[in-house]
Structures are given as structure tokens and as C-alpha cells.
Design an enzyme around this catalytic site. Structure first.
Site, PDB file in Angstrom:
ATOM      1  N   GLU A  32       1.007  -1.204  -0.067  1.00 15.86           N
ATOM      2  CA  GLU A  32       0.009   0.119  -0.017  1.00 15.86           C
ATOM      3  C   GLU A  32       0.820   1.340   0.022  1.00 15.86           C
ATOM      4  O   GLU A  32       0.522   2.244  -0.606  1.00 15.86           O
ATOM      5  CB  GLU A  32      -1.045   0.185   1.224  1.00 15.86           C
ATOM      6  CG  GLU A  32      -2.155  -1.038   1.087  1.00 15.86           C
ATOM      7  CD  GLU A  32      -2.943  -1.002   2.271  1.00 15.86           C
ATOM      8  OE1 GLU A  32      -4.119  -0.860   2.335  1.00 15.86           O
ATOM      9  OE2 GLU A  32      -2.384  -1.596   3.451  1.00 15.86           O
ATOM     10  N   TYR A  58     -15.671  26.098   1.978  1.00 15.43           N
ATOM     11  CA  TYR A  58     -15.211  24.489   1.726  1.00 15.43           C
ATOM     12  C   TYR A  58     -13.997  24.496   0.995  1.00 15.43           C
ATOM     13  O   TYR A  58     -13.492  23.258   0.938  1.00 15.43           O
ATOM     14  CB  TYR A  58     -16.547  24.196   0.922  1.00 15.43           C
ATOM     15  CG  TYR A  58     -17.216  24.897   0.000  1.00 15.43           C
ATOM     16  CD1 TYR A  58     -16.560  24.792  -1.389  1.00 15.43           C
ATOM     17  CD2 TYR A  58     -18.357  25.406   0.181  1.00 15.43           C
ATOM     18  CE1 TYR A  58     -17.267  25.308  -2.348  1.00 15.43           C
ATOM     19  CE2 TYR A  58     -19.058  26.282  -0.913  1.00 15.43           C
ATOM     20  CZ  TYR A  58     -18.233  26.121  -2.128  1.00 15.43           C
ATOM     21  OH  TYR A  58     -18.778  26.920  -3.056  1.00 15.43           O
ATOM     22  N   ILE A  88      -6.388   4.528   8.336  1.00 15.08           N
ATOM     23  CA  ILE A  88      -7.020   5.721   7.798  1.00 15.08           C
ATOM     24  C   ILE A  88      -7.782   6.269   8.951  1.00 15.08           C
ATOM     25  O   ILE A  88      -8.242   7.251   9.190  1.00 15.08           O
ATOM     26  CB  ILE A  88      -8.132   5.273   6.562  1.00 15.08           C
ATOM     27  CG1 ILE A  88      -8.991   4.108   7.165  1.00 15.08           C
ATOM     28  CG2 ILE A  88      -7.295   5.002   5.405  1.00 15.08           C
ATOM     29  CD1 ILE A  88      -9.970   3.835   5.983  1.00 15.08           C
ATOM     30  N   GLU A  89      -7.868   5.731  10.103  1.00 12.83           N
ATOM     31  CA  GLU A  89      -8.375   6.372  11.362  1.00 12.83           C
ATOM     32  C   GLU A  89      -7.548   7.710  11.803  1.00 12.83           C
ATOM     33  O   GLU A  89      -7.868   8.471  12.199  1.00 12.83           O
ATOM     34  CB  GLU A  89      -8.313   5.211  12.427  1.00 12.83           C
ATOM     35  CG  GLU A  89      -9.535   4.097  12.341  1.00 12.83           C
ATOM     36  CD  GLU A  89      -9.185   2.991  11.637  1.00 12.83           C
ATOM     37  OE1 GLU A  89      -9.809   1.817  11.707  1.00 12.83           O
ATOM     38  OE2 GLU A  89      -8.055   3.022  10.980  1.00 12.83           O
ATOM     39  N   LYS A 104     -11.902   3.546   1.324  1.00 11.97           N
ATOM     40  CA  LYS A 104     -10.766   3.124   0.709  1.00 11.97           C
ATOM     41  C   LYS A 104     -11.452   2.020  -0.296  1.00 11.97           C
ATOM     42  O   LYS A 104     -11.585   0.834   0.190  1.00 11.97           O
ATOM     43  CB  LYS A 104     -10.294   2.419   2.122  1.00 11.97           C
ATOM     44  CG  LYS A 104      -8.677   1.917   1.680  1.00 11.97           C
ATOM     45  CD  LYS A 104      -7.912   1.291   2.858  1.00 11.97           C
ATOM     46  CE  LYS A 104      -6.670   0.916   2.337  1.00 11.97           C
ATOM     47  NZ  LYS A 104      -5.982   0.666   3.612  1.00 11.97           N
TER      48      LYS A 104
END
Length: 130
Positions: free
Chosen positions: A22, A54, A73-74, A100
Site C-alpha cells: 500500500e 469549503y 485511515i483512522e 478506501k
């Protein structure tokens, strides 16, 4: 607070993940943000200074996702939430979702995802000043 600013499925290519592949190959992620804040002042004044842009939110998410590396990803979501809360005092709470789609799971699925919700009482800056 019912008012929200949304950034939905910002596409980024990054190298997050636990596996060495990854990091080496990278993959696409989608980042969504939902910020709760009072939009009435901006609505009444028609002044961008009375809200949170934004575009600025998307820029923060893109910068963190592409210039830093996380195994989880946390952790990516936490970094985005902490930065947005620190930079924009108007935000009361923020939800950060990371999709993901190419998660290394031996199954057929659309995506794996996490979502966190953080508020002022959860931020590191607030905790350190107590």
C-alpha cells in the site's frame, strides 16, 4: 446545530495502509467532511468571512492526505479533524469519513470506510488547556 458545510468524496491518491504494498503502490481514497456550525451570519451578510470556506476544508484534507503517511485511515481522519477544528473556531463538530475502495480484503466489496465525529471537547488543543 442543524447547519452543515459538506465536502463530499474528495478524491486523493495516497500511500496509506498497513501493508508495504500500500505504501509502495498507493491507491485512491475518498474523503468526506461534514462540519456543523452556525451558517446564519453568512447567510444574512453574504460575506465569506462569516463562514468556513469549503475550498479551505478541501485543501486541508488534500494536503494532509497527500503529504503525510498513515498506517491507519483512522489516524488520517483524526489529523484532518484536529486541523480543521484548530484552524476554524466556527466549527462546532466535524465528521470525517475516509472511503478506501481498494482495501486489501479478500472479498468483493465497493469499499471499506471509517467515519469519526469530533467536537471542540474532543480536540487536543482543548484537552491540553484544561
Amino acid at each position: 446545530m442543524a447547519d452543515r458545510i459538506l465536502v463530499h468524496r474528495l478524491a486523493v491518491f495516497a500511500r496509506h495502509g498497513v501493508l508495504p504494498e500500500e505504501e509502495r503502490l498507493g491507491q485512491r481514497f475518498y474523503i468526506s467532511l461534514e462540519c456543523r456550525l452556525d451558517l446564519a451570519p453568512a447567510g444574512r451578510s453574504d460575506d465569506v468571512a462569516a463562514t468556513v470556506s469549503y475550498a479551505d476544508l478541501a485543501e486541508i484534507a488534500l494536503d494532509i492526505a497527500t503529504n503525510r503517511r498513515f498506517a491507519l485511515i483512522e489516524a488520517l481522519a483524526e489529523a484532518i479533524a484536529e486541523t480543521c477544528l484548530a484552524r476554524f473556531p466556527r466549527i462546532e463538530t466535524i465528521a470525517v469519513r475516509i472511503d478506501k475502495p481498494s482495501a486489501p480484503i479478500p472479498a468483493v466489496l465497493d469499499y471499506a470506510a471509517i467515519e469519526i465525529v469530533r467536537g471542540r471537547s474532543d480536540s487536543v488543543a482543548t484537552t491540553e488547556t484544561r
